[in-house]
Design a protein around this motif. Structure first.
Motif, short mmCIF file in Angstrom:
data_model
loop_
_atom_site.label_atom_id
_atom_site.label_comp_id
_atom_site.label_asym_id
_atom_site.label_seq_id
_atom_site.Cartn_x
_atom_site.Cartn_y
_atom_site.Cartn_z
N GLY A 282 -2.62 2.52 -0.95
CA GLY A 282 -2.51 1.27 -1.69
C GLY A 282 -1.09 0.91 -2.03
N GLN A 283 -0.29 1.89 -2.48
CA GLN A 283 1.08 1.55 -2.83
C GLN A 283 1.89 1.17 -1.60
OE1 GLN A 283 2.43 5.01 -4.98
NE2 GLN A 283 3.42 5.84 -3.20
N CYS A 284 1.56 1.75 -0.46
CA CYS A 284 2.22 1.34 0.79
C CYS A 284 1.80 -0.08 1.16
CB CYS A 284 1.90 2.31 1.91
SG CYS A 284 2.58 3.97 1.66
N ALA A 285 0.53 -0.39 0.99
CA ALA A 285 0.04 -1.74 1.29
C ALA A 285 0.72 -2.78 0.41
CB ALA A 285 -1.48 -1.80 1.10
N GLY A 286 1.05 -2.40 -0.81
CA GLY A 286 1.66 -3.33 -1.74
C GLY A 286 3.11 -3.65 -1.48
N GLY B 77 1.70 12.26 1.37
CA GLY B 77 1.87 10.98 2.04
C GLY B 77 3.21 10.33 1.72
N HIS B 78 3.68 9.54 2.64
CA HIS B 78 4.93 8.79 2.49
C HIS B 78 4.67 7.63 1.53
CE1 HIS B 78 8.59 6.69 3.51
NE2 HIS B 78 8.90 7.52 4.49
N SER B 79 5.43 7.56 0.44
CA SER B 79 5.17 6.54 -0.57
C SER B 79 6.00 5.28 -0.41
CB SER B 79 5.43 7.11 -1.97
OG SER B 79 6.82 7.30 -2.19
N ASP B 80 6.90 5.26 0.58
CA ASP B 80 7.79 4.11 0.76
C ASP B 80 7.67 3.63 2.21
OD1 ASP B 80 9.56 2.23 -0.18
OD2 ASP B 80 11.34 3.47 0.08
N TRP B 81 6.43 3.42 2.63
CA TRP B 81 6.10 3.06 4.01
C TRP B 81 6.33 1.55 4.18
CZ3 TRP B 81 5.41 6.69 7.55
CH2 TRP B 81 4.84 6.37 8.79
N VAL B 82 7.59 1.18 4.21
CA VAL B 82 7.98 -0.22 4.29
C VAL B 82 8.76 -0.46 5.57
CG1 VAL B 82 8.01 -0.45 1.78
CG2 VAL B 82 10.12 0.14 2.97
N TRP B 83 8.88 -1.73 5.93
CA TRP B 83 9.48 -2.07 7.22
C TRP B 83 10.86 -1.44 7.41
CZ3 TRP B 83 8.05 -3.67 11.75
CH2 TRP B 83 8.99 -4.19 12.65
N GLN B 84 11.67 -1.39 6.38
CA GLN B 84 13.02 -0.87 6.54
C GLN B 84 13.04 0.65 6.75
OE1 GLN B 84 14.31 -2.57 2.89
NE2 GLN B 84 14.18 -0.66 1.73
N ASN B 85 11.91 1.32 6.51
CA ASN B 85 11.83 2.77 6.72
C ASN B 85 10.96 3.15 7.91
OD1 ASN B 85 13.45 3.37 4.51
ND2 ASN B 85 11.71 3.46 3.11
N VAL B 86 10.45 2.17 8.64
CA VAL B 86 9.55 2.42 9.76
C VAL B 86 10.03 1.63 10.96
CG1 VAL B 86 7.18 2.15 10.61
CG2 VAL B 86 7.58 2.85 8.23
N CYS B 87 9.97 2.24 12.13
CA CYS B 87 10.35 1.52 13.35
C CYS B 87 9.13 1.35 14.25
CB CYS B 87 11.44 2.28 14.11
SG CYS B 87 12.02 1.37 15.58
N VAL B 88 8.75 0.09 14.46
CA VAL B 88 7.69 -0.27 15.41
C VAL B 88 8.34 -1.09 16.52
CG1 VAL B 88 5.55 -1.55 15.75
CG2 VAL B 88 5.90 -0.24 13.64
N ARG C 237 -11.12 0.32 -4.55
CA ARG C 237 -10.63 -0.22 -5.82
C ARG C 237 -9.37 0.51 -6.27
NH1 ARG C 237 -16.23 -0.88 -6.70
NH2 ARG C 237 -16.47 1.18 -7.67
N VAL C 238 -9.31 1.82 -6.05
CA VAL C 238 -8.10 2.58 -6.38
C VAL C 238 -6.93 2.11 -5.51
CG1 VAL C 238 -7.02 4.87 -6.25
CG2 VAL C 238 -9.30 4.61 -7.24
N ALA C 239 -7.19 1.92 -4.23
CA ALA C 239 -6.13 1.44 -3.32
C ALA C 239 -5.62 0.08 -3.77
CB ALA C 239 -6.66 1.39 -1.90
N GLU C 240 -6.52 -0.81 -4.15
CA GLU C 240 -6.12 -2.14 -4.61
C GLU C 240 -5.31 -2.06 -5.90
OE1 GLU C 240 -9.94 -4.48 -2.60
OE2 GLU C 240 -9.97 -3.93 -4.73
N ALA C 241 -5.71 -1.14 -6.80
CA ALA C 241 -4.96 -0.98 -8.05
C ALA C 241 -3.55 -0.46 -7.76
CB ALA C 241 -5.69 -0.01 -8.98
N ALA C 242 -3.43 0.47 -6.82
CA ALA C 242 -2.10 1.00 -6.48
C ALA C 242 -1.23 -0.08 -5.87
CB ALA C 242 -2.25 2.17 -5.51
N ALA C 243 -1.82 -0.93 -5.03
CA ALA C 243 -1.06 -2.03 -4.44
C ALA C 243 -0.58 -2.99 -5.52
CB ALA C 243 -1.92 -2.77 -3.42
N THR C 244 -1.45 -3.30 -6.47
CA THR C 244 -1.07 -4.19 -7.56
C THR C 244 0.04 -3.57 -8.40
OG1 THR C 244 -3.27 -5.19 -7.66
CG2 THR C 244 -1.89 -5.40 -9.62
#
Length: 319
Positions: A239-243, A204-215, A280-287
């Motif tokens: 989770g880390q992408c959500a964060g 999975g892509h770990s840096d799924w942030v606005w500057q790396n994605v075009c919508v 819970r794992v996803a939330e921990a990764a986001a945190t």
């Protein structure tokens, strides 16, 4: 004499812009063929990135990686990226790499152009980002990503406690920041949850942030920066992408609030529901990733006197 940018000096080991141009020209000549007609753009913080128009009319993006880049990992990235491109997913096809010039590894790929609209704070845009991440993970589900583990991005490494060696040597997380010890403690508690996480790993892509994605107009078009691929349990990747998904947003704040993190996870679960332990794992990764970004901002504040921007990760974590 025009000096090279800091990132270019750190990666290429040169001092002047002319030396940078020479390195780029030689790498293109030796590994892609042809000559550089013009430089369309340059930038990058972790890698040195150049958009190039070649003499045969092709437009490509060259990304030179920092010293110590793992060739085996990079080859796995290229395999995954080209598999996605061949399937019609919105990512560029790699033309060459990883190849090296003067000991510096680089990847050259086709240039994809997309002008985004809206912002990740809009529910429809955020939902498109989450759904596209789910599609990416599903497209590569079952791919062996073991070669991605060694040398992965620091913001995805919680294996040694709260903090790994940061992704950029300008940062030093070993220096305590008085009054913000709670960030280290929160990161350490989140890392403990993540180390105990079970379940199959996915690519999975770990840096799924606005500057790396075009919508554009509420529809996912493309994603970039594929060398940040990781091989981790799916909830940890998501989770880390959500964060961090709103990072680089044209509309502030840059850091997602706790409510926005939850909304991104909810959007993802419309495609692939999580069990309560997975959530819970996803939330921990986001945190954890929000703490990581906050720690970078705290290091800038303490050691460089750089005030964090409005809507910072420090502020988002505090509320």
């Amino acid at each position: 004499m025009e000096l090279a940018r800091d990132t270019e000096r750190a990666i290429l080991g040169v001092e002047t812009a002319a030396q940078v141009r020479s390195w780029v020209a030689r790498h293109v000549r030796d590994h892609v063929g042809g000559t550089v007609e013009s430089v369309l753009f340059s930038g990058g913080d972790i890698g040195a990135v150049f958009g190039l128009r070649l003499s045969d009319g092709r437009e490509v993006v060259l990304k030179a990686l920092r010293p110590g880049a793992n060739a085996r990992r990079l080859r796995a990235v290229v395999r995954a990226q080209n598999a996605l491109a061949s399937s019609g997913y919105g990512c560029a096809r790699v033309l060459d790499g990883p190849s090296s010039t003067d000991g510096v590894f680089a990847i050259v790929e086709e240039r994809l152009t997309c002008t985004p609209t809206g912002s990740p704070h809009e529910p429809a845009v955020r939902g498109a980002m989450a759904a596209a991440l789910a599609a990416q993970i599903n497209a590569l589900r079952g791919m062996d990503g073991a070669d991605l583990v060694q040398g992965g991005p620091a913001w995805s490494d919680w294996s040694v406690g709260a903090w790994p060696v940061p992704h950029d040597p300008i940062f030093d997380f070993t220096v305590p920041v008085p009054g913000y010890e709670w960030v280290d403690e929160l990161a350490d508690a989140s890392a403990a949850v993540l180390r105990a996480a079970e379940g199959p790993a996915v690519v999975g892509h770990s840096d799924w942030v606005w500057q790396n994605v075009c919508v554009r107009d509420g529809t996912f078009v493309a994603a970039y920066d594929w060398d940040s691929l990781v091989y981790l349990p799916e909830p940890a990747v998501v989770g880390q992408c959500a964060g961090a998904f709103s990072q680089g947003s044209p509309v502030r704040p840059d850091a997602p609030t706790a409510a926005q993190v939850a909304a991104f996870l909810d959007d993802y679960e419309r495609v692939r529901p999580f069990t309560p332990p997975e959530r819970r794992v996803a939330e921990a990764a986001a945190t954890w990733v929000r703490c990581y970004s906050a720690r970078c901002q705290l290091d800038n504040l303490q050691r460089r006197g750089m005030e964090p921007p409005a809507g910072s990760f420090i502020e988002a974590l505090s509320t």
